[in-house]
Design a protein around this motif. Structure first.
Motif, PDB file in Angstrom:
ATOM      1  N   UNK A   1       0.832  -1.207   0.000  1.00 21.52           N
ATOM      2  CA  UNK A   1       0.000   0.000   0.000  1.00 21.52           C
ATOM      3  C   UNK A   1       0.865   1.256   0.000  1.00 21.52           C
ATOM      4  N   UNK A   2       1.913   1.262   0.814  1.00 18.91           N
ATOM      5  CA  UNK A   2       2.796   2.430   0.867  1.00 18.91           C
ATOM      6  C   UNK A   2       3.538   2.613  -0.459  1.00 18.91           C
ATOM      7  N   UNK A   3       3.942   1.508  -1.088  1.00 19.88           N
ATOM      8  CA  UNK A   3       4.603   1.590  -2.390  1.00 19.88           C
ATOM      9  C   UNK A   3       3.656   2.192  -3.432  1.00 19.88           C
ATOM     10  N   UNK A   4       2.404   1.766  -3.388  1.00 20.59           N
ATOM     11  CA  UNK A   4       1.411   2.319  -4.307  1.00 20.59           C
ATOM     12  C   UNK A   4       1.213   3.807  -4.049  1.00 20.59           C
ATOM     13  N   UNK A   5       1.194   4.186  -2.781  1.00 24.04           N
ATOM     14  CA  UNK A   5       1.027   5.597  -2.423  1.00 24.04           C
ATOM     15  C   UNK A   5       2.194   6.437  -2.937  1.00 24.04           C
ATOM     16  N   UNK A   6       3.392   5.878  -2.896  1.00 25.66           N
ATOM     17  CA  UNK A   6       4.579   6.608  -3.357  1.00 25.66           C
ATOM     18  C   UNK A   6       4.683   6.609  -4.883  1.00 25.66           C
ATOM     19  N   UNK A   7       4.002   5.665  -5.528  1.00 28.04           N
ATOM     20  CA  UNK A   7       3.906   5.637  -6.989  1.00 28.04           C
ATOM     21  C   UNK A   7       5.277   5.635  -7.667  1.00 28.04           C
ATOM     22  N   UNK A   8       6.208   4.891  -7.092  1.00 26.19           N
ATOM     23  CA  UNK A   8       7.519   4.741  -7.709  1.00 26.19           C
ATOM     24  C   UNK A   8       8.461   5.907  -7.540  1.00 26.19           C
TER      25      UNK A   8
ATOM     26  N   UNK B   1       8.199   7.372   6.428  1.00 29.24           N
ATOM     27  CA  UNK B   1       8.331   7.054   7.862  1.00 29.24           C
ATOM     28  C   UNK B   1       7.501   5.815   8.211  1.00 29.24           C
ATOM     29  N   UNK B   2       6.261   5.766   7.713  1.00 29.33           N
ATOM     30  CA  UNK B   2       5.419   4.596   7.980  1.00 29.33           C
ATOM     31  C   UNK B   2       5.997   3.342   7.333  1.00 29.33           C
ATOM     32  N   UNK B   3       6.560   3.504   6.139  1.00 29.45           N
ATOM     33  CA  UNK B   3       7.163   2.358   5.453  1.00 29.45           C
ATOM     34  C   UNK B   3       8.344   1.822   6.260  1.00 29.45           C
ATOM     35  N   UNK B   4       9.187   2.718   6.759  1.00 29.85           N
ATOM     36  CA  UNK B   4      10.336   2.297   7.568  1.00 29.85           C
ATOM     37  C   UNK B   4       9.873   1.612   8.856  1.00 29.85           C
ATOM     38  N   UNK B   5       8.825   2.152   9.478  1.00 29.04           N
ATOM     39  CA  UNK B   5       8.288   1.533  10.700  1.00 29.04           C
ATOM     40  C   UNK B   5       7.780   0.123  10.414  1.00 29.04           C
ATOM     41  N   UNK B   6       7.126  -0.035   9.266  1.00 32.68           N
ATOM     42  CA  UNK B   6       6.605  -1.352   8.882  1.00 32.68           C
ATOM     43  C   UNK B   6       7.737  -2.348   8.683  1.00 32.68           C
ATOM     44  N   UNK B   7       8.792  -1.910   8.005  1.00 38.77           N
ATOM     45  CA  UNK B   7       9.953  -2.772   7.783  1.00 38.77           C
ATOM     46  C   UNK B   7      10.601  -3.167   9.106  1.00 38.77           C
ATOM     47  N   UNK B   8      10.668  -2.209  10.025  1.00 39.83           N
ATOM     48  CA  UNK B   8      11.247  -2.494  11.342  1.00 39.83           C
ATOM     49  C   UNK B   8      10.425  -3.561  12.065  1.00 39.83           C
TER      50      UNK B   8
END
Length: 239
Positions: A111-118, A132-139
């Motif tokens: 979802x975050x990747x789609x939001x960032x659209x590449x 920030x949310x993507x990094x938190x998810x990865x953590x």
């Protein structure tokens, strides 16, 4: 003509009422009264079922209530009514946050990747927030190296104390203590009044068995003072 005027008045009236209900929902949401917020957003949708924002807000309230299936349905509705890339981005961001809350990390990352659209550079404030949310998810998914890489993108775009602190803390998790120390010392230079940074640096130093340096950091942190609850808790940790 009279019929058209009547319809126009009805539409404008409903739009105004829906907007007021949405505003009340946002106030309830900010007060953490998520059931009331959901009620207001639902009523706003009943008045105007074409506004993506009402569905988006309803989805966020439902996520806070842990009604995740209903939240995802609300986000699907929001996507159907989103009119432009900015609105679509906000929906995918909210969907990612909801999936993060659920512990569905792979789906949240999608979802975050789609939001960032590449996008890979020249990030907007919204893009940075999503990173920030993507990094938190990865953590949370235990992908600490990948989290470091995302925090690096944030640091390159917005070299704030918080970004350096979070990347430094992530470096600790991957065992790169010199990089962690460097980032955390940079964070302190940018924000000398944040207990969290000092405590993170202390842990990075003790991990390298730099006990004298770690003790010095704690002494420096004690000088921050403060007599409110959070400050006193941090002082207790230091002692």
């Amino acid at each position: 003509i009279l019929a058209l005027i009547g319809i126009l008045i009805f539409v404008i009236s409903n739009f105004g009422e829906a907007n007021k209900l949405n505003s009340k929902g946002l106030e309830a949401y900010e007060s953490a009264d998520y059931e009331m917020a959901n009620s207001y957003f639902t009523k706003a949708i009943e008045k105007d079922g074409t506004n993506y924002e009402y569905y988006l807000n309803k989805g966020m309230a439902l996520s806070e209530l842990k009604m995740y299936k209903d939240a995802l349905t609300a986000f699907d509705e929001a996507l159907e009514h989103a009119d432009n890339n900015s609105e679509t981005q906000m929906v995918w961001r909210a969907r990612g946050i909801s999936l993060l809350y659920q512990g569905s990390y792979d789906e949240a990352l999608e979802a975050f990747e789609t939001a960032l659209n590449g996008k890979e550079s020249r990030y907007s404030d919204t893009d940075i927030d999503i990173l920030y949310y993507k990094a938190e998810t990865l953590d949370k998914a235990g992908r600490f190296v990948d989290a470091v890489l995302v925090y690096s993108k944030i640091v390159d775009s917005n070299a704030s104390a918080g970004a350096y602190m979070l990347r430094g803390m992530e470096y600790v998790k991957v065992g790169d203590y010199p990089s962690a120390e460097s980032d955390l010392r940079t964070a302190i230079k940018k924000d000398k009044k944040n207990y969290d940074i000092y405590l993170a640096l202390y842990h990075a130093l003790t991990s390298q068995k730099k006990h004298d340096d770690a003790a010095a950091v704690l002494e420096e942190a004690l000088k921050l003072g403060g007599n409110k609850g959070e400050a006193l808790v941090n002082q207790g940790k230091i002692y």
